[in-house]
Design a protein around this motif. Structure first.
Motif, PDB file in Angstrom:
ATOM      1  N   GLU A 165      13.767  -1.923   1.990  1.00 48.77           N
ATOM      2  CA  GLU A 165      13.726  -2.144   0.538  1.00 48.77           C
ATOM      3  C   GLU A 165      12.850  -1.093  -0.140  1.00 48.77           C
ATOM      4  OE1 GLU A 165      15.698  -4.211  -1.056  1.00 48.77           O
ATOM      5  OE2 GLU A 165      16.518  -4.596   0.942  1.00 48.77           O
ATOM      6  N   LEU A 166      11.777  -0.726   0.531  1.00 48.06           N
ATOM      7  CA  LEU A 166      10.898   0.320  -0.002  1.00 48.06           C
ATOM      8  C   LEU A 166      11.662   1.638  -0.155  1.00 48.06           C
ATOM      9  CD1 LEU A 166       7.853   0.826  -0.701  1.00 48.06           C
ATOM     10  CD2 LEU A 166       7.597   1.624   1.647  1.00 48.06           C
ATOM     11  N   LEU A 167      12.451   1.967   0.855  1.00 44.36           N
ATOM     12  CA  LEU A 167      13.245   3.193   0.816  1.00 44.36           C
ATOM     13  C   LEU A 167      14.276   3.143  -0.318  1.00 44.36           C
ATOM     14  CD1 LEU A 167      14.246   5.874   1.988  1.00 44.36           C
ATOM     15  CD2 LEU A 167      15.594   4.555   3.644  1.00 44.36           C
ATOM     16  N   LYS A 168      14.937   2.010  -0.455  1.00 43.92           N
ATOM     17  CA  LYS A 168      15.943   1.885  -1.519  1.00 43.92           C
ATOM     18  C   LYS A 168      15.308   2.053  -2.902  1.00 43.92           C
ATOM     19  CE  LYS A 168      19.057  -1.132   1.110  1.00 43.92           C
ATOM     20  NZ  LYS A 168      19.583  -2.514   1.269  1.00 43.92           N
ATOM     21  N   GLU A 169      14.125   1.476  -3.077  1.00 48.00           N
ATOM     22  CA  GLU A 169      13.423   1.606  -4.364  1.00 48.00           C
ATOM     23  C   GLU A 169      13.075   3.065  -4.633  1.00 48.00           C
ATOM     24  OE1 GLU A 169      10.014  -0.877  -4.728  1.00 48.00           O
ATOM     25  OE2 GLU A 169      11.113  -2.699  -4.171  1.00 48.00           O
ATOM     26  N   ASP A 219       8.058   2.988   8.940  1.00 47.67           N
ATOM     27  CA  ASP A 219       8.438   1.867   9.800  1.00 47.67           C
ATOM     28  C   ASP A 219       9.194   0.862   8.921  1.00 47.67           C
ATOM     29  OD1 ASP A 219       8.660   0.123  11.893  1.00 47.67           O
ATOM     30  OD2 ASP A 219       6.590  -0.600  11.783  1.00 47.67           O
ATOM     31  N   LEU A 220      10.051   0.055   9.517  1.00 44.16           N
ATOM     32  CA  LEU A 220      10.833  -0.883   8.712  1.00 44.16           C
ATOM     33  C   LEU A 220      10.229  -2.287   8.674  1.00 44.16           C
ATOM     34  CD1 LEU A 220      14.475   0.187   9.671  1.00 44.16           C
ATOM     35  CD2 LEU A 220      13.139   0.823   7.654  1.00 44.16           C
ATOM     36  N   GLY A 221       9.706  -2.740   9.799  1.00 49.05           N
ATOM     37  CA  GLY A 221       9.115  -4.076   9.840  1.00 49.05           C
ATOM     38  C   GLY A 221       7.666  -4.032   9.405  1.00 49.05           C
ATOM     39  N   LEU A 222       7.427  -4.274   8.118  1.00 45.76           N
ATOM     40  CA  LEU A 222       6.086  -4.108   7.569  1.00 45.76           C
ATOM     41  C   LEU A 222       5.569  -5.409   6.974  1.00 45.76           C
ATOM     42  CD1 LEU A 222       6.689  -0.800   5.592  1.00 45.76           C
ATOM     43  CD2 LEU A 222       5.330  -1.020   7.685  1.00 45.76           C
ATOM     44  N   PRO A 223       4.261  -5.634   6.989  1.00 45.72           N
ATOM     45  CA  PRO A 223       3.686  -6.739   6.219  1.00 45.72           C
ATOM     46  C   PRO A 223       3.871  -6.500   4.726  1.00 45.72           C
ATOM     47  CG  PRO A 223       2.111  -5.843   7.819  1.00 45.72           C
ATOM     48  CD  PRO A 223       3.250  -4.878   7.739  1.00 45.72           C
ATOM     49  N   ARG A 224       3.949  -7.559   3.955  1.00 45.75           N
ATOM     50  CA  ARG A 224       4.020  -7.503   2.486  1.00 45.75           C
ATOM     51  C   ARG A 224       5.251  -6.737   1.984  1.00 45.75           C
ATOM     52  NH1 ARG A 224      -1.566  -5.559   0.174  1.00 45.75           N
ATOM     53  NH2 ARG A 224      -0.843  -6.684  -1.665  1.00 45.75           N
ATOM     54  N   GLY A 225       6.346  -6.806   2.741  1.00 47.89           N
ATOM     55  CA  GLY A 225       7.569  -6.163   2.278  1.00 47.89           C
ATOM     56  C   GLY A 225       8.344  -5.562   3.433  1.00 47.89           C
ATOM     57  N   ASP A 226       9.524  -5.078   3.122  1.00 51.74           N
ATOM     58  CA  ASP A 226      10.376  -4.491   4.151  1.00 51.74           C
ATOM     59  C   ASP A 226      10.550  -2.998   3.884  1.00 51.74           C
ATOM     60  OD1 ASP A 226      12.460  -5.132   6.395  1.00 51.74           O
ATOM     61  OD2 ASP A 226      13.465  -3.792   4.976  1.00 51.74           O
ATOM     62  N   ALA A 286       0.842  -1.212   0.000  1.00 52.32           N
ATOM     63  CA  ALA A 286       0.000   0.000   0.000  1.00 52.32           C
ATOM     64  C   ALA A 286       0.871   1.253   0.000  1.00 52.32           C
ATOM     65  CB  ALA A 286      -0.923  -0.012   1.217  1.00 52.32           C
ATOM     66  N   ALA A 287       1.991   1.196   0.717  1.00 50.94           N
ATOM     67  CA  ALA A 287       2.905   2.344   0.732  1.00 50.94           C
ATOM     68  C   ALA A 287       3.478   2.592  -0.656  1.00 50.94           C
ATOM     69  CB  ALA A 287       4.025   2.089   1.729  1.00 50.94           C
ATOM     70  N   GLN A 288       3.867   1.517  -1.327  1.00 55.48           N
ATOM     71  CA  GLN A 288       4.437   1.627  -2.671  1.00 55.48           C
ATOM     72  C   GLN A 288       3.437   2.296  -3.624  1.00 55.48           C
ATOM     73  OE1 GLN A 288       5.378  -2.189  -4.469  1.00 55.48           O
ATOM     74  NE2 GLN A 288       7.398  -1.409  -4.993  1.00 55.48           N
ATOM     75  N   LEU A 289       2.191   1.872  -3.554  1.00 60.34           N
ATOM     76  CA  LEU A 289       1.157   2.448  -4.424  1.00 60.34           C
ATOM     77  C   LEU A 289       0.920   3.927  -4.087  1.00 60.34           C
ATOM     78  CD1 LEU A 289      -1.411  -0.501  -4.471  1.00 60.34           C
ATOM     79  CD2 LEU A 289       0.037   0.271  -6.364  1.00 60.34           C
ATOM     80  N   SER A 290       0.899   4.236  -2.800  1.00 57.83           N
ATOM     81  CA  SER A 290       0.661   5.624  -2.385  1.00 57.83           C
ATOM     82  C   SER A 290       1.816   6.521  -2.816  1.00 57.83           C
ATOM     83  CB  SER A 290       0.490   5.698  -0.864  1.00 57.83           C
ATOM     84  OG  SER A 290      -0.606   4.930  -0.448  1.00 57.83           O
TER      85      SER A 290
END
Length: 220
Positions: A61-65, A51-58, A35-39
């Motif tokens: 990794e989201l930050l790096k992307e 937050d770093l410990g997330l459901p459906r991904g880390d 959901a964060a990625q889509l937003s």
């Protein structure tokens, strides 16, 4: 200013969203990495709290992307991962700040404001344009040292414009900066707020760039 809160803990998420909203921010809250990625793909946010410990991904990794894609939006990591190695990894991955849970909510709000100031190229907590000054902490606007009473929405519109002096912000961008998800927005709401601001601050303070949007100050 519009923030994205990425936090899967329900109690923490509710408290942080309420605290940030009370400080005058429009806050959207998501609880997993997807959901964060889509937003984040919409590009409408001024800052993200991650937050770093997330459901459906880390979160890392989201930050790096995000950084790999060239997005320079400020990111504040708020995590229970408390080792020095974790903090270094977060900052090296592109975070602008890192706070450990449990954190003080007032400190978090202060860190958010500091990051937004730095991102806007200003170290001063007070935004200024000529005789006009806006203090985000005291929620006070003065014109020629006289306090001007503004509604919460008028204050938010003015703050969004003063964060980026000279930049033209579209009506849609101002709407995104002021309202979060689920908030009902009348079609002419931003125009009404701008009309009221001009009445209170002077008609020349906020310029209308026909067909594009609005700005404070001259174009860079």
């Amino acid at each position: 200013m519009r923030l994205l809160l990425i936090e899967d803990d329900d109690m923490i998420g509710r408290a942080v969203r309420q605290g940030l909203a009370s400080a005058g921010f429009a806050v959207d809250w998501v609880t997993d990495a997807r959901a964060a990625q889509l937003s984040l793909s919409t590009g409408v946010y001024d800052l993200a709290i991650l937050d770093l410990g997330l459901p459906r991904g880390d979160g890392m990794e989201l930050l790096k992307e995000l950084r790999k894609g060239g997005d320079s939006m400020p990111v504040l990591i708020a995590s229970a991962r408390d080792t020095v190695k974790d903090r270094i990894a977060g900052l090296e991955a592109g975070a602008d700040d890192y706070v450990l849970k449990p954190f003080d909510l007032d400190e978090l709000v202060a860190r958010v404001r500091a990051l937004l100031r730095r991102h806007a190229g200003s170290g001063s907590p007070v935004l200024r344009h000529g005789d006009l000054a806006l203090d985000p902490v005291r929620k006070e606007v003065t014109l020629a040292e006289q306090v001007v009473e503004l509604s919460a929405r008028e204050f938010a519109v003015l703050e969004a414009l003063m964060q980026k002096p000279g930049a033209v912000l579209s009506r849609e961008r101002l709407e995104e900066a002021v309202y979060g998800w689920g908030q009902e927005v009348a079609s002419n709401a931003i125009e009404v707020h701008l009309h009221n601001l001009r009445k209170k601050l002077g008609s020349a303070t906020i310029k209308n760039v026909r067909g594009v949007g609005y700005r404070i100050g001259n174009a860079p």
